[in-house]
Design an enzyme around this catalytic site. Sequence first.
Site, PDB file in Angstrom:
ATOM      1  N   HIS A 496      -9.557   1.789   5.471  1.00  0.00           N
ATOM      2  CA  HIS A 496      -8.184   1.499   5.043  1.00  0.00           C
ATOM      3  C   HIS A 496      -7.424   0.721   6.116  1.00  0.00           C
ATOM      4  O   HIS A 496      -6.836  -0.332   5.833  1.00  0.00           O
ATOM      5  CB  HIS A 496      -7.462   2.810   4.741  1.00  0.00           C
ATOM      6  CG  HIS A 496      -6.014   2.652   4.399  1.00  0.00           C
ATOM      7  ND1 HIS A 496      -5.538   2.664   3.112  1.00  0.00           N
ATOM      8  CD2 HIS A 496      -4.923   2.460   5.186  1.00  0.00           C
ATOM      9  CE1 HIS A 496      -4.235   2.493   3.112  1.00  0.00           C
ATOM     10  NE2 HIS A 496      -3.828   2.368   4.370  1.00  0.00           N
ATOM     11  N   GLU A 497      -7.417   1.245   7.324  1.00  0.00           N
ATOM     12  CA  GLU A 497      -6.650   0.588   8.382  1.00  0.00           C
ATOM     13  C   GLU A 497      -7.200  -0.797   8.692  1.00  0.00           C
ATOM     14  O   GLU A 497      -6.449  -1.709   9.049  1.00  0.00           O
ATOM     15  CB  GLU A 497      -6.615   1.458   9.636  1.00  0.00           C
ATOM     16  CG  GLU A 497      -5.862   2.772   9.462  1.00  0.00           C
ATOM     17  CD  GLU A 497      -4.435   2.585   8.964  1.00  0.00           C
ATOM     18  OE1 GLU A 497      -3.807   1.539   9.270  1.00  0.00           O
ATOM     19  OE2 GLU A 497      -3.942   3.478   8.248  1.00  0.00           O
ATOM     20  N   HIS A 500      -5.579  -3.380   6.601  1.00  0.00           N
ATOM     21  CA  HIS A 500      -4.344  -3.905   7.192  1.00  0.00           C
ATOM     22  C   HIS A 500      -4.672  -4.957   8.254  1.00  0.00           C
ATOM     23  O   HIS A 500      -4.000  -5.986   8.355  1.00  0.00           O
ATOM     24  CB  HIS A 500      -3.561  -2.773   7.856  1.00  0.00           C
ATOM     25  CG  HIS A 500      -2.877  -1.847   6.906  1.00  0.00           C
ATOM     26  ND1 HIS A 500      -2.040  -2.278   5.907  1.00  0.00           N
ATOM     27  CD2 HIS A 500      -2.885  -0.491   6.825  1.00  0.00           C
ATOM     28  CE1 HIS A 500      -1.559  -1.230   5.250  1.00  0.00           C
ATOM     29  NE2 HIS A 500      -2.062  -0.138   5.779  1.00  0.00           N
ATOM     30  N   HIS A 503      -5.449  -8.205   6.743  1.00  0.00           N
ATOM     31  CA  HIS A 503      -4.209  -8.830   6.278  1.00  0.00           C
ATOM     32  C   HIS A 503      -3.531  -9.577   7.430  1.00  0.00           C
ATOM     33  O   HIS A 503      -3.002 -10.684   7.249  1.00  0.00           O
ATOM     34  CB  HIS A 503      -3.285  -7.743   5.719  1.00  0.00           C
ATOM     35  CG  HIS A 503      -2.255  -8.236   4.765  1.00  0.00           C
ATOM     36  ND1 HIS A 503      -1.334  -7.402   4.178  1.00  0.00           N
ATOM     37  CD2 HIS A 503      -1.960  -9.471   4.291  1.00  0.00           C
ATOM     38  CE1 HIS A 503      -0.544  -8.094   3.374  1.00  0.00           C
ATOM     39  NE2 HIS A 503      -0.895  -9.357   3.433  1.00  0.00           N
TER      40      HIS A 503
END
Length: 708
Positions: A496-497, A500, A503
């Site tokens: 998940h991290e 980011h 992104h």
Amino acid sequence: MNRTNVIIAASVAAVFSIAHAEPASLLPASNPFAKPSTLPFGYPAFDKIKNEDYAPAFEEGMRQNAAEIEAIANNKAAPTFDNTIVAMEKSGQLLSRVSSVFGNLSGANTNDTFKALERELSPKLAAHSDAIRLNSKLYARIKTLYDKRDKLHLDAESKYLLERYHTDFVRAGAQLSDADKAKLKAMNAELAKLQTTFAQNVLEEANASALVVDTREELAGLSDKAIDAAAAAAKAKGMDGKFLIPVVNTTGQASLSVLTNRAVREKLMALSLARGSHGGKYDNTQVVLSLAKLRAEKAALLGYPSYAAYALEDQTAHDPDAVNKMLSEFARPAVANAKKEGAEIQQVIDKEKGGFQLAAQDWAFYSDKVRAERFNFDQNQLRPYFELNSVITNGVFYAANKVYGLTFKERKDLPVYDPDVRVWDVFDANGKQLAIFIGDYYARSNKRGGAWMNAYVSQSSLMGTHPVVANHLNIPKPNPGEPTLLTYDEVRTTFHEFGHALHGMFSNVKYPRFAGTRVPRDFVEFPSQVNEMWSVWPEVLANYAKHYQTGAPMPQELLDKVIASKKFNEGFRTTEYLAASILDQKWHQLGVSQMPSDVLSFEAQSLKDAGVDYAPVPPRYRTTYFSHVFAGGYSAGYYGYLWSEKLDADTVNWFTENGGMLRKNGDYFRKMLLSKGGTMDAMQMYRNFRGRDAQIEPLLERRGLTEK
């Protein structure tokens, strides 16, 4: 899971960015912030930065930036896009440099000096930001440009930047009278102080609320190594002969799933639930009441009925009614599922002749037994296959290579702020370096809880800057020489991290205002949630899920059970999240005249009114340790995880429908979404990618909420 480190300089970092040149500095050349870092990509010189360097750098950074802004505001030339908007984008180089490092380390590696400076700086930085956003001459220049924006012949990104600046200034109070501006400045300074106090109380209270027991026997169920670590932790705190289990960020505690002594489980849960609300030095109840009231007053001053109405206007949800509708639609089926799960757990308790009714401290322990019975495996069977380094390099990085063509090379020559921090160069598919990635995975007593991503340097073609981004987790560090074996939730969080981080790394924008993850809060979790899909993608799982001792791959039957059990306990997971989201909204939808006098009574009534007051499933965060919303940037925005997950689930379906782990899919997702930062309306960006609005059915199916 957090998008970024919640830093006291967040408002500053959002406005001011790195420029090529900066004004003459009064800061001594010996201060490491005096000039841009000479390390690759502007990577911070952590080894040269001392505690005493921050305060003078902040002071000089604010002085320089104020002078730059005054020069822009008082420019005798007519306002143009370049001499006003671009000039602002280029201002504040020194302040941005020190803010990013201090703000990030105040969450990841704090100390007493940091805490004191944080308390001192938070109102000063708020005042500095206000001095800019409430500068009438500056706003007049922006408004002049905004009013004739369709005649300026700007490209799409530049036009949107102008529109965003105008919105930012209006929402910051630029149109208020001088008297109301003075009131707003005082409010913002006080809010900054209160938010800092709340965050520091949460960290200190977590350390003070650790579970301490006298005997090894009380920790039955934990591994011998974990008990030895608890003994070492107690000894380090001056309690030789005792055993200490630290309390982590969320209400649920990992040890609750294995501790066999119910009285010990009850004590641990009670310690977790009571944080910040039982009196003493770190009590947050009055801080919460003051924050809620002051935020409501600020919203009223700006013309809104509540702080939620103010905050949500600038998100993709737009208003409280939309958020309330979504939360209420999920609440009934989620709680129904949780109660069904609770009934199954109670059957196991009764079957074992437990003689008690299911309570919050029992859920994790007995749900694992239900899982084991239904799927013939328990979570601990997975851990030997989830060794941290393999998860990172053979899982997270492998997936990024397959989907996006990225490669990674670890380097040991760059300085780090803690010996456990790791650094990688990231190369694009064409072999050109794209970014530097920092991984900070282990828990520390001076590190805030949870998991988050932050950027030390953001990408901007205007500035010629490239991303330096970091992921932070809180994985318990094993004893020296022992492997770091993760739970499945920790594996999912790692993916998940990194979503980011992608992104941030894939950002391909001109202006720093739009770089990377600078998108609406209820959109920012979407790309990171999409990246979770690769954690159980068969090809990826087969590459990283290997036994840490033998190297044997995870057996197919165990993998099948993992996949089959994905919807297990979704009633619990959704309910605890909804309860926290509803608390966030209840606090921030209050008008000035509606403030309660007692935090815990208001909390209990709010959960009851929303139909999520199921005692065995307490909120993921209770009010007094809910840092996301009372210390960070998720105020009235915690719903955003679920809001984003609708987009995520629909996107996972798109990947699956189009062949899954293919470079063409990754390249398209990168081109249409991950590279665009905040350069356009977020939902229009999604529609451009998907060809339509997101559908809700994939999310309902994922969370097991389609059954009546």
